[in-house]
Design a protein around this motif. Structure first.
Motif, PDB file in Angstrom:
ATOM      1  N   GLN A  80     -29.802  47.167  -6.743  1.00 27.04           N
ATOM      2  CA  GLN A  80     -30.724  46.036  -6.576  1.00 27.04           C
ATOM      3  C   GLN A  80     -29.997  44.836  -5.987  1.00 27.04           C
ATOM      4  OE1 GLN A  80     -32.130  44.024 -10.169  1.00 27.04           O
ATOM      5  NE2 GLN A  80     -34.203  44.001  -9.353  1.00 27.04           N
ATOM      6  N   ASP A 136     -24.330  47.543  -8.185  1.00 29.57           N
ATOM      7  CA  ASP A 136     -25.752  47.687  -8.476  1.00 29.57           C
ATOM      8  C   ASP A 136     -26.589  47.744  -7.201  1.00 29.57           C
ATOM      9  OD1 ASP A 136     -28.518  46.006  -9.186  1.00 29.57           O
ATOM     10  OD2 ASP A 136     -27.908  47.424 -10.735  1.00 29.57           O
ATOM     11  N   LYS A 151     -32.891  53.807  -7.187  1.00 26.79           N
ATOM     12  CA  LYS A 151     -32.065  54.129  -8.357  1.00 26.79           C
ATOM     13  C   LYS A 151     -32.409  55.509  -8.899  1.00 26.79           C
ATOM     14  CE  LYS A 151     -30.900  49.489  -9.978  1.00 26.79           C
ATOM     15  NZ  LYS A 151     -31.071  48.431 -10.973  1.00 26.79           N
ATOM     16  N   TYR A 177     -30.810  43.137  -2.359  1.00 25.09           N
ATOM     17  CA  TYR A 177     -31.184  41.725  -2.222  1.00 25.09           C
ATOM     18  C   TYR A 177     -30.299  41.026  -1.192  1.00 25.09           C
ATOM     19  CZ  TYR A 177     -34.154  41.761  -6.449  1.00 25.09           C
ATOM     20  OH  TYR A 177     -35.133  42.003  -7.380  1.00 25.09           O
ATOM     21  N   ASP A 209     -31.256  35.538  -9.132  1.00 22.70           N
ATOM     22  CA  ASP A 209     -32.045  36.527  -9.875  1.00 22.70           C
ATOM     23  C   ASP A 209     -31.929  36.247 -11.360  1.00 22.70           C
ATOM     24  OD1 ASP A 209     -32.114  39.942 -10.725  1.00 22.70           O
ATOM     25  OD2 ASP A 209     -33.716  38.888  -9.700  1.00 22.70           O
ATOM     26  N   GLY A 228     -38.743  44.362  -1.767  1.00 25.90           N
ATOM     27  CA  GLY A 228     -38.234  43.724  -2.977  1.00 25.90           C
ATOM     28  C   GLY A 228     -38.855  42.351  -3.139  1.00 25.90           C
ATOM     29  N   ASP A 240     -37.947  50.602  -2.759  1.00 22.87           N
ATOM     30  CA  ASP A 240     -37.407  49.439  -3.446  1.00 22.87           C
ATOM     31  C   ASP A 240     -36.238  49.905  -4.308  1.00 22.87           C
ATOM     32  OD1 ASP A 240     -39.894  49.096  -6.143  1.00 22.87           O
ATOM     33  OD2 ASP A 240     -38.636  50.778  -5.520  1.00 22.87           O
ATOM     34  N   SER A 241     -35.644  48.977  -5.036  1.00 19.32           N
ATOM     35  CA  SER A 241     -34.442  49.344  -5.796  1.00 19.32           C
ATOM     36  C   SER A 241     -34.770  50.317  -6.922  1.00 19.32           C
ATOM     37  CB  SER A 241     -33.754  48.089  -6.360  1.00 19.32           C
ATOM     38  OG  SER A 241     -34.626  47.377  -7.214  1.00 19.32           O
ATOM     39  N   THR A 242     -35.979  50.230  -7.476  1.00 19.21           N
ATOM     40  CA  THR A 242     -36.350  51.148  -8.562  1.00 19.21           C
ATOM     41  C   THR A 242     -36.408  52.587  -8.051  1.00 19.21           C
ATOM     42  OG1 THR A 242     -37.579  49.433  -9.709  1.00 19.21           O
ATOM     43  CG2 THR A 242     -38.132  51.700 -10.257  1.00 19.21           C
ATOM     44  N   TYR A 299     -22.833  44.750 -12.156  1.00 15.42           N
ATOM     45  CA  TYR A 299     -23.637  44.438 -10.983  1.00 15.42           C
ATOM     46  C   TYR A 299     -22.879  44.604  -9.675  1.00 15.42           C
ATOM     47  CZ  TYR A 299     -27.104  42.700 -14.250  1.00 15.42           C
ATOM     48  OH  TYR A 299     -28.022  42.608 -15.261  1.00 15.42           O
TER      49      TYR A 299
END
Lengths: 322, 71
Positions: free
Chosen positions: A200, A198, A23, A204, A179, A163, A18-20, A195
């Motif tokens: 995430q 970004d 990152k 998305y 979001d 996500g 996922d994005s976490t 962003y």
């Protein structure tokens, strides 16, 4: 070796991302090891996660109630206020782990502005502010509205991108993922520039296009500033072209391949040193929370880590749906 | 609704609150928001009026007419 979350395969490498986790991987492979394989807590204040999570959940539920269940604005608003008040109250539980009415206390947020009262205020103010928004929720080809959906998108090399989205909306003739963000700071047009690169937001948009086969242009971001005496909202957009998304995909797949290589070596050797450090990331965002660990001599590092850094209460697992 | 009543609602187990309680809570924050928006507009208007006043005073000192400038 630790019990790894189920987002890891038999080789000990993460397959569900996922994005976490992306990152952390991009920031520093060693940071990734600490947070995702070691499951050590990064010490970030949980109040932001809890407040932001309850807020986002309330808005998602509102959209689900009005779009799918046909509730009026007032009905849906009352429902989400009620649910949020309950979710932010710590009840004693009965033998069936159900909440016991008449017990417990309000959840303590330990923050000057992000309080339980201001959470409810922000939800009500936001939904009052945008209740007459002139855009529609996307209806997918199977007839289901694109509301409150968790995605697991299988891509190349058995990798799954995960996500969760509030919804996909049509605005001014274009489709956007919507979001929600909260902040204690002042919001301005410049707040949205961050962003544009970004992870995430790119994820998305990428996933939204793939899942819905729809030309999603980017993400509509609603930022709520939470102050002691008021809440203020600002809406902005971040866009992604087809070319940018292709480039994003190539880059994340390369990073995933790199991290998987380190992870497999770690599974074979048990030595965290196989994850290299990114020395230029140590000062990011006020300083990496694990800088104190990396600063230790190598022979004492593992012991220092286990003695001074707590583990996550709940392991981070991209496969778990919200 | 008074602030004391709002405080009471937040200190009460929400499983024991009624629809009326939640409606009262929502109405309280609706009014709260309107009052905040009004106060913000007044502050903005006051600030704008002060700028116009300063502009006029400067024009007078410089002996120019703001009508000569196209905006």
């Amino acid at each position: 070796m630790n019990q790894l979350p189920s987002s890891f395969d038999a080789q000990g490498a993460q397959f569900a991302w996922d994005s976490t986790s992306l990152k952390d991987a991009f920031a520093c492979p060693r940071l990734y090891f600490y947070t995702m394989i070691g499951q050590y807590s990064d010490g970030q204040s949980s109040v932001h996660l809890v407040f932001g999570g309850l807020y986002a959940k309330a808005l998602e539920t509102y959209h689900k109630l009005t779009v799918i269940d046909g509730a009026t604005h007032d009905e849906a608003l009352r429902s989400v206020v009620r649910t949020t008040m309950i979710e932010s109250w710590v009840h004693n539980l009965d033998a069936n782990k159900e909440r016991r009415p008449g017990t417990g206390h309000a959840l303590e947020f330990h923050h000057a502005a992000k309080t339980r009262e201001n959470l409810i205020r922000t939800i009500i103010w936001y939904l009052e502010e945008f209740k007459n928004s002139d855009f529609k929720t996307l209806i997918a080809a199977d007839g289901r509205p694109a509301v409150e959906f968790s995605f697991k998108l299988e891509v190349d090399n058995n990798i799954v991108l995960c996500g969760h989205n509030d919804r996909i909306v049509e605005y001014d003739g274009s489709l956007f993922v919507q979001d929600q963000k909260t902040t204690g700071g002042t919001v301005s047009a410049a707040s949205f520039e961050a962003y544009d690169m970004d992870i995430q937001m790119s994820l998305y948009t990428f996933a939204g296009r793939a899942i819905y086969s729809a030309p999603i242009k980017g993400v509509m971001i609603d930022i709520a500033q939470i102050a002691v005496g008021f809440s203020r909202f600002m809406r902005g957009f971040t866009y992604r072209t087809e070319d940018q998304l292709e480039e994003f995909y190539v880059n994340i797949m390369a990073k995933i391949k790199e991290i998987r290589y380190y992870s497999i070596r770690y599974a074979q050797t048990g030595d965290m040193e196989v994850f290299p450090m990114n020395f230029t990331a140590c000062g990011n965002y006020g300083g990496c929370p694990f800088r104190k660990v990396c600063r230790q001599p190598r022979q004492f590092r593992k012991k220092f880590l286990d003695s001074n850094v707590s583990k996550r209460a709940i392991p981070w697992n991209p496969l778990i749906e919200r | 609704m008074s602030e004391n009543s709002i405080t009471d609602l937040f200190q009460t187990d929400p499983l024991l609150l009624t629809d009326r309680d939640f409606d009262a809570l929502i109405e309280h924050y609706r009014k709260n928001r309107l009052n905040f928006n009004i106060a913000t507009k007044q502050t903005t208007s006051t600030a704008a009026a002060k700028k116009v006043e300063k502009g006029n005073a400067l024009a007078e000192r410089l002996n120019i007419s703001l009508d000569d400038f196209e905006v």
